[in-house]
Design an enzyme around this catalytic site. Structure first.
Site, PDB file in Angstrom:
ATOM      1  N   CYS A 190       6.630  -6.114   8.028  1.00 31.19           N
ATOM      2  CA  CYS A 190       7.710  -5.549   8.849  1.00 31.19           C
ATOM      3  C   CYS A 190       8.040  -6.547   9.948  1.00 31.19           C
ATOM      4  CB  CYS A 190       7.261  -4.227   9.471  1.00 31.19           C
ATOM      5  SG  CYS A 190       8.577  -3.363  10.364  1.00 31.19           S
TER       6      CYS A 190
ATOM      7  N   SER B 246      11.025   7.522  15.141  1.00 26.13           N
ATOM      8  CA  SER B 246       9.800   7.192  15.869  1.00 26.13           C
ATOM      9  C   SER B 246      10.208   6.934  17.312  1.00 26.13           C
ATOM     10  CB  SER B 246       9.157   5.949  15.264  1.00 26.13           C
ATOM     11  OG  SER B 246       8.810   6.214  13.929  1.00 26.13           O
ATOM     12  N   LEU B 247      10.044   7.937  18.140  1.00 26.06           N
ATOM     13  CA  LEU B 247      10.586   7.858  19.500  1.00 26.06           C
ATOM     14  C   LEU B 247       9.578   7.226  20.468  1.00 26.06           C
ATOM     15  CD1 LEU B 247      12.841   8.621  21.499  1.00 26.06           C
ATOM     16  CD2 LEU B 247      11.752  10.869  21.732  1.00 26.06           C
ATOM     17  N   HIS B 248       8.475   7.854  20.641  1.00 26.16           N
ATOM     18  CA  HIS B 248       7.330   7.378  21.439  1.00 26.16           C
ATOM     19  C   HIS B 248       7.550   7.246  22.941  1.00 26.16           C
ATOM     20  CE1 HIS B 248       5.652   7.097  17.539  1.00 26.16           C
ATOM     21  NE2 HIS B 248       6.165   5.934  17.221  1.00 26.16           N
TER      22      HIS B 248
ATOM     23  N   GLY C 114       7.014  -1.075   6.655  1.00 26.82           N
ATOM     24  CA  GLY C 114       8.398  -1.534   6.717  1.00 26.82           C
ATOM     25  C   GLY C 114       9.355  -0.567   7.378  1.00 26.82           C
ATOM     26  N   GLU C 115      10.570  -1.066   7.612  1.00 32.04           N
ATOM     27  CA  GLU C 115      11.618  -0.270   8.248  1.00 32.04           C
ATOM     28  C   GLU C 115      12.667   0.066   7.183  1.00 32.04           C
ATOM     29  OE1 GLU C 115      12.424   1.361  11.020  1.00 32.04           O
ATOM     30  OE2 GLU C 115      14.359   1.709  10.074  1.00 32.04           O
TER      31      GLU C 115
ATOM     32  N   CYS D 259       3.228   8.769   0.826  1.00 38.44           N
ATOM     33  CA  CYS D 259       3.778   7.934   1.892  1.00 38.44           C
ATOM     34  C   CYS D 259       4.104   6.569   1.284  1.00 38.44           C
ATOM     35  CB  CYS D 259       2.742   7.826   3.012  1.00 38.44           C
ATOM     36  SG  CYS D 259       3.300   6.802   4.368  1.00 38.44           S
TER      37      CYS D 259
ATOM     38  N   CYS E 252       6.314  -3.513  16.412  1.00 41.18           N
ATOM     39  CA  CYS E 252       5.898  -2.401  17.281  1.00 41.18           C
ATOM     40  C   CYS E 252       4.434  -2.659  17.676  1.00 41.18           C
ATOM     41  CB  CYS E 252       6.020  -1.066  16.547  1.00 41.18           C
ATOM     42  SG  CYS E 252       7.710  -0.679  16.086  1.00 41.18           S
TER      43      CYS E 252
ATOM     44  N   SER F   2      11.858   7.822   7.891  1.00 39.91           N
ATOM     45  CA  SER F   2      11.532   7.626   9.300  1.00 39.91           C
ATOM     46  C   SER F   2      11.993   6.247   9.739  1.00 39.91           C
ATOM     47  CB  SER F   2      10.011   7.750   9.476  1.00 39.91           C
ATOM     48  OG  SER F   2       9.649   7.489  10.810  1.00 39.91           O
TER      49      SER F   2
ATOM     50  N   GLU G  57       0.836  -1.204   0.000  1.00 46.16           N
ATOM     51  CA  GLU G  57       0.000   0.000   0.000  1.00 46.16           C
ATOM     52  C   GLU G  57       0.872   1.256   0.000  1.00 46.16           C
ATOM     53  OE1 GLU G  57      -3.969  -1.674   2.257  1.00 46.16           O
ATOM     54  OE2 GLU G  57      -2.440  -0.763   3.503  1.00 46.16           O
TER      55      GLU G  57
HETATM   56  N1  SAH Z   1       9.455   1.783  10.394  1.00 45.16           N
HETATM   57  C1  SAH Z   1       9.491   3.199  10.258  1.00 45.16           C
HETATM   58  C2  SAH Z   1       8.509   3.768   9.252  1.00 45.16           C
HETATM   59  C3  SAH Z   1       7.094   3.235   9.274  1.00 45.16           C
HETATM   60  S1  SAH Z   1       5.996   3.799  10.495  1.00 45.16           S
HETATM   61  C4  SAH Z   1       9.295   3.856  11.605  1.00 45.16           C
HETATM   62  O1  SAH Z   1       9.022   3.164  12.566  1.00 45.16           O
HETATM   63  O2  SAH Z   1       9.474   5.057  11.723  1.00 45.16           O
HETATM   64  C5  SAH Z   1       5.675   5.472  10.157  1.00 45.16           C
HETATM   65  C6  SAH Z   1       5.217   6.258  11.386  1.00 45.16           C
HETATM   66  O3  SAH Z   1       3.891   5.864  11.816  1.00 45.16           O
HETATM   67  C7  SAH Z   1       6.112   6.055  12.582  1.00 45.16           C
HETATM   68  O4  SAH Z   1       6.390   7.273  13.196  1.00 45.16           O
HETATM   69  C8  SAH Z   1       5.274   5.163  13.468  1.00 45.16           C
HETATM   70  O5  SAH Z   1       5.692   5.192  14.787  1.00 45.16           O
HETATM   71  C9  SAH Z   1       3.886   5.717  13.219  1.00 45.16           C
HETATM   72  N2  SAH Z   1       2.804   4.808  13.618  1.00 45.16           N
HETATM   73  C10 SAH Z   1       2.811   3.458  13.588  1.00 45.16           C
HETATM   74  N3  SAH Z   1       1.629   2.970  14.038  1.00 45.16           N
HETATM   75  C11 SAH Z   1       0.863   4.039  14.355  1.00 45.16           C
HETATM   76  C12 SAH Z   1      -0.474   4.195  14.832  1.00 45.16           C
HETATM   77  N4  SAH Z   1      -1.247   3.138  15.073  1.00 45.16           N
HETATM   78  N5  SAH Z   1      -0.941   5.448  15.038  1.00 45.16           N
HETATM   79  C13 SAH Z   1      -0.167   6.524  14.754  1.00 45.16           C
HETATM   80  N6  SAH Z   1       1.077   6.444  14.279  1.00 45.16           N
HETATM   81  C14 SAH Z   1       1.610   5.214  14.069  1.00 45.16           C
END
Ligand code: SAH
Length: 373
Positions: A131, A233-235, A178-179, A124, A135, A210, A104
């Protein structure tokens, strides 16, 4: 390995030119007895003029066009389906690849209501099918890892979306499935063609990669002086919380990531984006605010607060089932707290929520594993 004799080589399989650099095309044209300069012409047809038929490459002699179609091909994506959001016009493309696998890609139009509305059309792009990182908040995890995308497949997401878009695509974010760091070479080869003036010709400042947190690749990007933008993607800045949310933290600790970003800032003189989904009661406490304040004094960065997009359609279980996005007021409160400490921070707008096209919602339903997260 025994190679087939040269003259028979192209009888076996046609060479797919989509995804090849200009120097790789040069090697190919020389191998079929043509002068090198033809490569520059073919390269421009492929990427600058987005041509997919040798017959229409009108500045090439007819016999050469014929020769090319005998020994080479230009891979294209048929768009299997696409859905358009009724809320904001976001388009989600479902592409079927040559091996039948699906991916997609999401095209996000400018927000007409935004104060800073401009002509920005953002694509995007996915870098892998599925992946491996698992996460806990991301729908792509439910597919498991299937395979890396080739450079041509990464570029074809752009080329096909552009062919289906009235307006020019101005920005690319590697934030689909994916990463990207785990498919580094193919992603960077695609970036080289996307940003080459004789290729697709986008500004590197309008491309963002990202990562979930590959500290070693962040340093590599800095060493290679890549001109594109970097997001992490810190979180969470608390190791134990981040390790629950993102198991990759067990490999690259929070401190490893901060040190890598610091290195990146120093080496490239560029700022980084920290992506932060605000989860109620998980990463929105006073301690989290303080840790973000501390990190943003150490780094040249901005913090993007992302609303959590529901992944209920993948039937989350375990830790994932307990994750709830903070309310709109909760996100605003967190934002205010950060701002009051001079952290540069923005609340990110969601796009395509009604068609499961928002960040983290991409998961090709047919490809999903029969496991629950
Ligand atoms: N693997 C890479 C790129 C893919 S994810 C990464 O982790 O950055 C792209 C972005 O979407 C990342 O910032 C990720 O943390 C965020 N993301 C993933 N799942 C999400 C969700 N359910 N709601 C909001 N953002 C999300």
């Amino acid at each position: 390995m025994i190679l087939p004799p040269k003259s028979n080589f192209f009888l076996m399989a046609k060479l797919n030119l989509k995804g090849l650099s200009q120097s790789a095309i040069e090697r190919y044209v020389v191998s079929i007895g043509e002068p090198k300069y033809r490569a520059a012409q073919i390269y421009q047809w492929l990427y600058k003029y987005r041509e997919s038929s040798f017959e229409d490459m009108t500045n090439l002699p007819v016999p050469l066009r014929q020769k090319l179609s005998e020994s080479a091909e230009i891979e294209q994506f048929p768009v299997s389906t696409f859905q358009t959001s009724k809320m904001d016009g976001t388009v989600k493309f479902l592409y079927e690849l040559s091996d039948g696998k699906k991916i997609e890609t999401v095209l996000i139009p400018p927000r007409t209501t935004a104060v800073d509305a401009d002509e920005r059309m953002t694509l995007c792009v996915s870098t892998q099918i599925g992946c491996a990182l698992d996460c806990k908040f991301c729908a792509t995890a439910s597919m498991g890892f299937i395979r890396n995308l080739s450079t041509g497949e990464i570029l074809n997401q752009y080329l096909t979306a552009q062919a289906n878009s009235e307006k020019p695509i101005t920005n690319i974010v590697f934030m689909g499935m994916g990463e990207p760091m785990l498919n580094y070479d193919n992603v960077m080869s695609a970036v080289d063609i996307l940003t080459d003036q004789n290729g697709i010709g986008l500004s590197p400042k309008r491309i963002t990669l990202s990562t979930a947190g590959y500290a070693n690749h962040i340093r590599k990007m800095a060493d290679e002086d890549r001109k594109i933008k970097l997001a992490l993607s810190l979180h969470s800045l608390r190791s134990e919380v981040r390790a629950e949310l993102m198991p990759i933290t067990k490999k690259f600790e929070v401190e490893d990531l901060l040190a890598a970003l610091e290195y990146y800032n120093k080496k490239t003189k560029k700022s980084v984006m920290l992506e932060y989904i605000v989860f109620e009661g998980v990463n929105d406490t006073e301690q989290d605010v303080q840790l973000l304040v501390k990190a943003s004094r150490r780094l040249d960065c901005r913090v993007n607060l992302i609303p959590f997009h529901s992944i209920e359609f993948t039937n989350p279980q375990g830790y994932s089932a307990g994750l709830h996005g903070a309310s709109k007021e909760g996100v605003e409160k967190f934002w205010q707290q950060l701002r009051s400490h001079d952290v540069i921070t923005f609340i990110r707008h969601s796009a395509g929520v009604d068609i499961d096209a928002a960040c983290g919602q991409l998961a090709v339903k047919e490809e999903r594993l029969l496991v629950n997260h």
